[in-house]
Scaffold this active site. Sequence first.
Site, short mmCIF file in Angstrom:
data_model
loop_
_atom_site.label_atom_id
_atom_site.label_comp_id
_atom_site.label_asym_id
_atom_site.label_seq_id
_atom_site.Cartn_x
_atom_site.Cartn_y
_atom_site.Cartn_z
N ALA A 189 0.83 -1.21 0.00
CA ALA A 189 0.00 0.00 0.00
C ALA A 189 0.87 1.26 0.00
O ALA A 189 0.59 2.22 -0.73
CB ALA A 189 -0.93 -0.01 1.20
N TYR A 190 1.90 1.24 0.82
CA TYR A 190 2.79 2.40 0.91
C TYR A 190 3.51 2.63 -0.43
O TYR A 190 3.55 3.75 -0.94
CB TYR A 190 3.79 2.19 2.04
CG TYR A 190 4.69 3.37 2.29
CD1 TYR A 190 4.20 4.52 2.90
CD2 TYR A 190 6.04 3.33 1.94
CE1 TYR A 190 5.03 5.61 3.14
CE2 TYR A 190 6.87 4.42 2.18
CZ TYR A 190 6.36 5.56 2.78
OH TYR A 190 7.18 6.62 3.01
N CYS A 191 4.08 1.56 -1.00
CA CYS A 191 4.78 1.68 -2.28
C CYS A 191 3.82 2.13 -3.39
O CYS A 191 4.20 2.94 -4.24
CB CYS A 191 5.42 0.35 -2.67
SG CYS A 191 6.89 -0.09 -1.73
N SER A 216 1.30 4.10 -3.18
CA SER A 216 1.10 5.54 -3.08
C SER A 216 2.35 6.31 -3.49
O SER A 216 2.27 7.34 -4.17
CB SER A 216 0.68 5.92 -1.66
OG SER A 216 1.71 5.70 -0.72
#
Length: 244
Positions: free
Chosen positions: A158-160, A162
Site C-alpha cells: 500500500a505504501y509503495c 502511493s
Amino acid sequence: MQDWQSKLQGKVVAIAGGTGGIGSTLARKLAPAGVQLVLAARRADRLAALAQELSAIGPTPLVIPTDITDGAQATHFLQQAIAQFGQVDCLVNAAGAGILKQFNKLTEADFDRMLAVNLKGSFHTCQAAIEVMKDRKVGHICNVIGILGKHSMPMGAAYCASKFAVAGMSKCMADEARRYGIKVTLFYFGGIDSPFWDEVSLKVDRSKMLSTETAADAILFAMAAEPQAIPMEINIQPESHLFF
C-alpha cells in the site's frame, strides 16, 4: 554565513509536514538564515510550539493547521502564504504516512489512507503551489518521496503504491511546470530515523538509518542550486540497506 544561507536569505519557503522529522529539522536550519517559513501540519499545538522555538532564532513563521488531503485546505495554506508575504519561492512536501503490513492483511481502509495522505496530499499541495508560482515564472517544488517510491519492499504494497504514484505524478508535473520556470526535485531517501517509525509496527534498527539532518541538508543543497541548475532526483540511502 554558509553559501546556501546567502542564497536563501529572504526567501519564502512553505513546508507541508512542517512539524515532522524532516520538516522540522529543515525549518530549524532555515530560520537562522532569515528565511520566511510557512508551516503546515494537522496539529495546531505542535505548530504553535515549533513556531515559538523558531521565533527565537529567526523570523516568526506563519503557521497554518492544514489537512492536505483536503484540497481546499491545501489551497488555503498556499494562499495564506501569498497574502502574508506576496510570494512563495519553494514548497517542500515532507508530509506523509506509512502502513507496512503483509499483503493479505491489508484492508481497503489502509489503501485509502495511503492514497489520501501520500498521493492526494501531494497532488493538492503541488497544484496549489504551481498556481501561486506560475505568474512570477519562478519557483521550486521539493517532493520528499522516499526510496519506496522507486523500489519495492515486502509488507510495503500500500505504501509503495502511493509513493510510486507520487513519483509518476511528480515527473509529469515537472515536464509541465518547466514552462512556468518552476523547478521540481524528487528526493528518494532510504530509512530516515524520524517519528514516522513511531507509528509503524515493523521492527527496524533505527540506529542504522539516515538522520533527519542528512535529509534536510540534501534539500538545502537542491534549494540553493544555481538558477540554471535543476537537481532532478536525489537518492541517499543508509549503507546498511542499499537499493540499486
